[in-house]
Design an enzyme around this catalytic site. Structure first.
Site, PDB file in Angstrom:
ATOM      1  N   SER A 181     -37.768  51.135  62.876  1.00 23.00           N
ATOM      2  CA  SER A 181     -37.987  50.604  61.555  1.00 23.00           C
ATOM      3  C   SER A 181     -38.205  49.008  61.728  1.00 23.00           C
ATOM      4  O   SER A 181     -37.984  48.529  62.564  1.00 23.00           O
ATOM      5  CB  SER A 181     -36.839  50.934  60.394  1.00 23.00           C
ATOM      6  OG  SER A 181     -37.189  50.098  59.285  1.00 23.00           O
TER       7      SER A 181
ATOM      8  N   TYR B 233     -27.994  51.490  57.996  1.00 23.89           N
ATOM      9  CA  TYR B 233     -29.591  51.739  58.337  1.00 23.89           C
ATOM     10  C   TYR B 233     -29.840  50.869  59.405  1.00 23.89           C
ATOM     11  O   TYR B 233     -30.450  51.082  60.622  1.00 23.89           O
ATOM     12  CB  TYR B 233     -30.318  51.861  57.071  1.00 23.89           C
ATOM     13  CG  TYR B 233     -31.831  52.176  57.307  1.00 23.89           C
ATOM     14  CD1 TYR B 233     -31.987  53.655  57.365  1.00 23.89           C
ATOM     15  CD2 TYR B 233     -32.989  51.524  57.431  1.00 23.89           C
ATOM     16  CE1 TYR B 233     -33.288  53.897  57.683  1.00 23.89           C
ATOM     17  CE2 TYR B 233     -34.410  51.758  57.629  1.00 23.89           C
ATOM     18  CZ  TYR B 233     -34.444  53.228  57.855  1.00 23.89           C
ATOM     19  OH  TYR B 233     -35.621  53.654  57.838  1.00 23.89           O
TER      20      TYR B 233
HETATM   21  P1  NAD Z   1     -38.708  61.699  54.649  1.00 23.40           P
HETATM   22  O1  NAD Z   1     -37.549  61.791  53.952  1.00 23.40           O
HETATM   23  O2  NAD Z   1     -40.202  61.778  54.155  1.00 23.40           O
HETATM   24  O3  NAD Z   1     -38.939  62.453  56.065  1.00 23.40           O
HETATM   25  C1  NAD Z   1     -37.558  62.647  56.805  1.00 23.40           C
HETATM   26  C2  NAD Z   1     -37.580  64.126  57.441  1.00 23.40           C
HETATM   27  O4  NAD Z   1     -36.403  63.934  58.243  1.00 23.40           O
HETATM   28  C3  NAD Z   1     -37.380  65.175  56.121  1.00 23.40           C
HETATM   29  O5  NAD Z   1     -38.307  66.109  56.292  1.00 23.40           O
HETATM   30  C4  NAD Z   1     -36.035  65.477  56.445  1.00 23.40           C
HETATM   31  O6  NAD Z   1     -35.751  66.840  55.932  1.00 23.40           O
HETATM   32  C5  NAD Z   1     -35.798  65.339  57.929  1.00 23.40           C
HETATM   33  N1  NAD Z   1     -34.361  65.093  58.163  1.00 23.40           N
HETATM   34  C6  NAD Z   1     -33.423  64.506  57.709  1.00 23.40           C
HETATM   35  N2  NAD Z   1     -32.221  64.873  58.074  1.00 23.40           N
HETATM   36  C7  NAD Z   1     -32.383  65.720  59.331  1.00 23.40           C
HETATM   37  C8  NAD Z   1     -31.614  66.413  60.410  1.00 23.40           C
HETATM   38  N3  NAD Z   1     -30.197  66.242  60.188  1.00 23.40           N
HETATM   39  N4  NAD Z   1     -32.210  67.198  61.242  1.00 23.40           N
HETATM   40  C9  NAD Z   1     -33.661  67.220  61.084  1.00 23.40           C
HETATM   41  N5  NAD Z   1     -34.339  66.720  60.037  1.00 23.40           N
HETATM   42  C10 NAD Z   1     -33.809  66.014  59.290  1.00 23.40           C
HETATM   43  O7  NAD Z   1     -38.843  60.077  55.423  1.00 23.40           O
HETATM   44  P2  NAD Z   1     -39.732  59.339  56.204  1.00 23.40           P
HETATM   45  O8  NAD Z   1     -39.922  58.142  55.498  1.00 23.40           O
HETATM   46  O9  NAD Z   1     -41.049  60.058  56.591  1.00 23.40           O
HETATM   47  O10 NAD Z   1     -38.734  59.074  57.436  1.00 23.40           O
HETATM   48  C11 NAD Z   1     -39.203  59.375  58.755  1.00 23.40           C
HETATM   49  C12 NAD Z   1     -38.703  58.216  59.639  1.00 23.40           C
HETATM   50  O11 NAD Z   1     -39.358  57.143  59.257  1.00 23.40           O
HETATM   51  C13 NAD Z   1     -36.964  57.991  59.502  1.00 23.40           C
HETATM   52  O12 NAD Z   1     -36.649  57.908  60.708  1.00 23.40           O
HETATM   53  C14 NAD Z   1     -37.295  56.637  58.719  1.00 23.40           C
HETATM   54  O13 NAD Z   1     -35.772  55.906  58.915  1.00 23.40           O
HETATM   55  C15 NAD Z   1     -38.379  56.033  59.169  1.00 23.40           C
HETATM   56  N6  NAD Z   1     -38.658  54.729  58.389  1.00 23.40           N
HETATM   57  C16 NAD Z   1     -39.288  55.033  57.195  1.00 23.40           C
HETATM   58  C17 NAD Z   1     -39.657  54.001  56.418  1.00 23.40           C
HETATM   59  C18 NAD Z   1     -40.100  54.272  54.995  1.00 23.40           C
HETATM   60  O14 NAD Z   1     -40.175  53.199  54.171  1.00 23.40           O
HETATM   61  N7  NAD Z   1     -40.243  55.456  54.607  1.00 23.40           N
HETATM   62  C19 NAD Z   1     -39.794  52.852  56.801  1.00 23.40           C
HETATM   63  C20 NAD Z   1     -39.413  52.725  58.123  1.00 23.40           C
HETATM   64  C21 NAD Z   1     -38.894  53.653  59.004  1.00 23.40           C
END
Ligand code: NAD
Length: 245
Positions: free
Chosen positions: A131, A144
């Site tokens: 992130s 986080y």
């Molecule tokens: P999201 O919630 O849309 O997707 C996350 C997915 O991970 C979900 O489908 C969830 O079911 C799955 N998940 C959660 N816990 C799990 C587990 N124990 N085992 C397997 N699957 C699991 O969120 P996103 O924004 O697409 O996040 C994806 C990645 O991107 C994450 O690592 C998040 O930290 C990172 N991220 C997101 C953002 C943002 O602004 N959305 C910014 C920076 C980084």
């Protein structure tokens, strides 16, 4: 033989968009997620497995299975993640532990399972979703920020070691992306104000929230250039470079 990829957290948000982008490029994708893996795989027309990334043995089984079935493992996207926001003095140890289990141990399990296979093959690409909060501090998101900094450190150190074996390693560092994570729609953690706050801040600083599809395209582009840190989108790159000055 088609290249193969595993995308954890592939049912939603950035993971799902990455899966779509990889499928478009002809990659044989397996999405792995704790929720909706089979239904999403059915919609996308790829393989899917229910997987909890905190379960090391299950991650190892999945990775070995893909290698055995398809004969190769080209890409391992350790992307599953959760978020919790709140004042640090109000967070419980459960918050901390859950965050470390999913965001850090989940990545460690993916690396531990995939890396030896890739070393043996002499090729492979591990992409860990960190992130922008892995590069600069995210206030009121201490667990986080902690886990994402750890993922960046793990990635950069492994990248040096892996290069000698023909294996590439990168971390994705997105700013605010419009996904359910911002609404804190992940299992096992209580609802917080993160969605409202993150959307307000994201729109304020980025002008708009970025789509997971745009991020996925940037990630594939960054992988093509073998970038150690794929910082997306433009705002995130700018924010990071300001802090680095
Ligand atoms: P999201 O919630 O849309 O997707 C996350 C997915 O991970 C979900 O489908 C969830 O079911 C799955 N998940 C959660 N816990 C799990 C587990 N124990 N085992 C397997 N699957 C699991 O969120 P996103 O924004 O697409 O996040 C994806 C990645 O991107 C994450 O690592 C998040 O930290 C990172 N991220 C997101 C953002 C943002 O602004 N959305 C910014 C920076 C980084």
């Amino acid at each position: 033989m088609a290249k193969t990829a595993i995308v954890t957290g592939g049912s939603s948000g950035i993971g799902r968009a990455l899966a779509v982008e990889l499928l478009r490029l002809g990659v044989d994708v397996t999405i792995a997620d704790i929720a909706d893996a089979e239904s999403t795989a059915g919609e996308l027309g790829c393989a899917g497995a229910r997987l909890d990334v905190t379960d090391a043995a299950a991650v190892a089984d999945l990775v070995r299975g893909v290698k055995a079935d398809r004969g190769r493992l080209d890409f391992m996207f350790n992307n599953a993640g959760i978020a919790v926001a709140g004042r640090t003095d109000e967070l419980t140890l459960d918050h901390w532990n859950r965050m470390i289990d999913v965001n850090l141990r989940g990545v460690v399990h993916g690396v531990h399972a995939a890396y030896p296979i890739m070393v043996e093959q002499g090729f492979g690409y591990i992409v860990n979703t960190a992130s922008l909060a892995g590069l600069i501090p995210a206030p009121l998101m201490l667990p986080y920020t902690t886990t994402k900094h750890a993922v960046v450190g793990l990635t950069l150190a492994l990248r040096v070691e892996a290069a000698a074996h023909g294996v590439k390693v990168s971390a994705i560092c997105p700013g605010f992306v419009d996904t359910p994570l911002l609404d804190h729609a992940n299992p096992g953690l209580p609802q917080t104000e993160i969605g409202r706050l993150a959307r307000t801040i994201g729109v304020r600083v980025q002008k708009r929230l970025y789509s997971p599809e745009a991020v996925a395209r940037d990630v594939v582009h960054g992988m093509g250039r073998d970038r150690a840190l794929i910082v997306v989108p433009t705002f995130a790159r700018r924010a990071w470079s300001l802090v680095r000055l």
